[in-house]
Design an enzyme around this catalytic site. Structure first.
Site, PDB file in Angstrom:
ATOM      1  N   ALA A  69      28.051 -58.185 -24.902  1.00  0.00           N
ATOM      2  CA  ALA A  69      26.636 -59.077 -25.077  1.00  0.00           C
ATOM      3  C   ALA A  69      25.324 -57.572 -25.138  1.00  0.00           C
ATOM      4  O   ALA A  69      26.060 -56.115 -24.839  1.00  0.00           O
ATOM      5  CB  ALA A  69      26.544 -60.418 -23.394  1.00  0.00           C
ATOM      6  N   LYS A  70      24.650 -58.103 -25.417  1.00  0.00           N
ATOM      7  CA  LYS A  70      23.763 -56.554 -24.362  1.00  0.00           C
ATOM      8  C   LYS A  70      22.208 -57.561 -24.459  1.00  0.00           C
ATOM      9  O   LYS A  70      21.883 -58.658 -24.098  1.00  0.00           O
ATOM     10  CB  LYS A  70      23.240 -55.859 -25.627  1.00  0.00           C
ATOM     11  CG  LYS A  70      22.652 -54.576 -25.090  1.00  0.00           C
ATOM     12  CD  LYS A  70      23.849 -54.094 -24.795  1.00  0.00           C
ATOM     13  CE  LYS A  70      23.533 -52.139 -24.343  1.00  0.00           C
ATOM     14  NZ  LYS A  70      24.932 -51.715 -23.992  1.00  0.00           N
ATOM     15  N   GLY A  71      21.211 -57.182 -22.929  1.00  0.00           N
ATOM     16  CA  GLY A  71      20.322 -56.859 -22.306  1.00  0.00           C
ATOM     17  C   GLY A  71      18.822 -56.187 -22.623  1.00  0.00           C
ATOM     18  O   GLY A  71      19.596 -55.064 -22.945  1.00  0.00           O
ATOM     19  N   VAL A 116      21.194 -61.289 -25.632  1.00  0.00           N
ATOM     20  CA  VAL A 116      22.004 -61.792 -26.705  1.00  0.00           C
ATOM     21  C   VAL A 116      23.841 -61.347 -26.905  1.00  0.00           C
ATOM     22  O   VAL A 116      23.973 -60.065 -26.326  1.00  0.00           O
ATOM     23  CB  VAL A 116      21.900 -61.097 -28.010  1.00  0.00           C
ATOM     24  CG1 VAL A 116      22.755 -61.075 -29.158  1.00  0.00           C
ATOM     25  CG2 VAL A 116      19.791 -60.635 -27.814  1.00  0.00           C
TER      26      VAL A 116
END
Length: 431
Positions: free
Chosen positions: A120-122, A75
Site C-alpha cells: 500500500a501507499k499514501g 492506494v
C-alpha cells in the site's frame, strides 16, 4: 509506454493511473517479469491495477484562519497476502499514479522479504516545509479521519515516508485510538518508542541498504577502507547510509539533497555533517566540502553510488555517465527501465530498490508484531534479525539471478511478483 501499449499484456485496459510515468514504469517492470516467468496473464492483469484506491479532499483551517483543501490518496495494491502496508508521504508532486506505483513496489518488496503483508501507499499533495506544526497536525488528523473506513491493524498499516516522521505516526495513532475508544499502537509503525515504536526503526532502511552493500562488496572482493561512496539524499535513509558506511571505513566523497550538493575528494566528515544539519543548517552550506552542481553528483567516479531520494533520477540521459561499481538503490524507483538497459552492458552491480531498501518495512513488521504481542525487543535483537533477513533475501535474489542468468532487478521482481501471483492463484477468484 502506457498500460495499453505494446509492452502490456493483450487486452490490458487503459486506466486512470496511466498519465503517471512512475506508474507506467512499475507496470513495465511487472510485464517484463510476466514475459520471462510465464506468469498467468489473468493474474498479471489483476496485479497491474491496484485493488483499492481512495482519493479524498483534506480541508483544514490554516493558522491564518483561512480554509485550504489539499488532495490526499491511499492506494492498497493488494490485500491477498495480509494487511496492506506502506508509507505516507507529504510532497508537492504526489499524485494518484505515483502512489499506485509505490504501492505496487511495496507488494513485491514484502514478497521478497517473505513478510505477511500486502503493498500500500499514501500521500498528500503539499509542501510540509511550508506548513506550521499545527497545520501539519490538523492535516494529518483530517487525513486519518478520511481514510478510517479502509485502515486497521489487520487491514492497512501506515508508516513514515518522504515528508513524514514519528510525530506524524503518533498523530495518526492518537486519532485512530480516539475513534475506537482504546490505545491501538499497532495501527501504524515508525512511531515514537514511547508509544510502542520499535528501537532502530528510523535507521532500519539505511542499515538494510548498507547490509546489502557490504554483501555485494564481499562478492566483488572490494575492501571498505579502499572504497568511496556518493550518496544522493540526506534524510532518514541517506544520512544513515552515510553514517553506517563511514563507520565501516568507506570514504564518503559527495552528498546531495534537494537544496544542493557538495564534494570533498579527501572524504566528508560525516559526524560533523550530521551535527551541522541537526543544528538547522543545510548540506550545501557545510564548510567541510565544496559546492558542486546537482547534475554532477551522479556522475562522480566512485565505488558505491546510493540514490536515496527521489524516483526516476537515473534515466537514459545520464545513465551512461554513472561511474560506480555498485549501485545501491535506497530510494524507490530511482532507475528507469531505459537506464537499466544501459547498465545491462556495463559492469555495474545493481542492488535493486525492492531488495535494497526493504529494511524499513522489515523492521516495521517487527514493530507491528511487538505491538500485537505487547512484548518488546532491544536494539541488538532488532538489528541482528534485520541483518539476518536482509542477507537471506539478498542471497536468494543473487542465486536466482545467477541461476536464470538475468539481472538482479529482474530476479528480485520475479521472486516478489511470483509470490503474490501464487497466493492469488491458490486463493482463487471470488465469487
Amino acid at each position: 509506454m502506457s498500460a495499453s501499449s505494446s509492452s502490456s499484456p493483450a487486452g490490458h485496459p487503459s486506466t486512470i493511473f496511466d498519465s503517471s510515468p512512475t506508474y507506467r514504469m512499475a507496470c513495465e517492470q511487472l510485464f517484463g517479469v510476466a514475459e520471462i516467468m510465464g506468469t498467468d496473464p489473468d493474474i498479471i492483469s489483476r496485479l497491474a491495477i491496484p485493488k483499492r484506491s481512495l482519493v479524498m479532499a483534506v480541508p483544514i483551517r490554516m493558522d491564518s484562519g483561512d480554509v485550504r483543501t489539499f488532495v490526499g490518496y491511499r492506494v492498497q495494491h493488494s490485500l491477498t497476502s495480509g494487511a496492506s502496508k506502506g508509507g505516507l508521504r507529504y510532497a508537492p508532486h504526489v499524485d494518484l499514479g505515483e502512489v499506485a506505483a509505490l504501492s505496487m513496489w511495496m507488494s513485491w518488496k514484502v514478497g521478497i522479504m517473505n513478510l505477511p503483508f500486502s503493498g500500500a501507499k499514501g500521500g498528500i499533495a503539499c509542501d510540509p516545509t511550508k506548513l506550521s506544526r499545527g497545520e501539519l497536525e490538523r492535516l494529518t488528523r483530517r487525513y486519518t479521519e478520511e481514510v478510517l473506513p479502509i485502515i486497521g491493524p489487520r487491514i492497512d498499516v501506515m508508516a513514515p515516508d518522504m515528508g513524514t516522521d514519528e510525530q506524524t505516526m503518533a498523530w495518526i495513532m492518537d486519532t485512530y485510538s480516539m475513534k475506537i475508544g482504546y490505545a491501538c499502537p499497532e495501527i501504524v509503525t515508525g512511531k515514537p518508542v514511547e508509544l510502542g515504536g520499535c528501537v532502530g526503526r528510523r535507521e532500519a532502511t539505511g542499515r538494510g541498504v548498507v547490509y546489502c552493500i557490504m554483501e555485494a562488496m564481499g562478492e566483488l572482493g572490494l575492501q571498505p577502507d579502499q572504497s568511496t561512496a556518493v550518496v544522493q539524499g540526506f534524510g532518514n535513509v541517506g544520512s544513515v547510509v552515510c553514517q553506517e558506511l563511514y563507520q565501516r571505513g568507506v570514504k564518503i566523497i559527495a552528498i546531495g539533497d534537494r537544496f544542493g550538493s557538495i564534494k570533498n575528494a579527501k572524504g566528508i566528515d560525516i559526524p560533523d555533517l550530521v551535527k551541522y544539519v541537526a543544528s538547522g543548517k543545510q548540506v550545501k552550506d557545510f564548510p567541510g566540502a565544496d559546492r558542486i552542481e546537482d547534475n554532477e553528483l551522479l556522475a562522480i567516479p566512485c565505488t558505491i553510488l546510493a540514490p536515496c531520494a527521489m524516483e526516476r533520477v537515473i534515466t537514459k540521459d545520464n545513465a551512461g555517465k554513472v561511474n560506480c561499481r555498485i549501485l545501491a538503490e535506497g530510494a524507490n524507483g530511482p532507475t528507469t527501465p531505459e537506464a537499466d538497459r544501459i547498465f545491462a552492458n556495463s559492469d555495474i552491480f545493481v542492488i535493486p530498490d525492492v531488495l535494497c531498501n526493504a529494511g524499513g518495512v522489515t523492521v516495521s513488521y517487527f514493530e507491528w508484531v511487538q505491538d500485537l504481542q505487547q512484548y518488546f525487543w532491544d536494539e541488538d535483537q532488532v538489528n541482528a534479525k534485520l541483518r539476518e533477513l536482509m542477507l537471506k533475501a539478498f542471497r536468494r535474489v543473487r542465486a536466482f539471478s545467477k541461476e536464470r542468468n538475468i539481472p538482479m532487478r529482474l530476479a528480485a521482481l520475479s521472486l516478489g511478483v511470483n509470490k503474490v501471483a501464487l497466493e492469488k492463484a491458490k486463493r482463487g477468484l471470488f465469487p
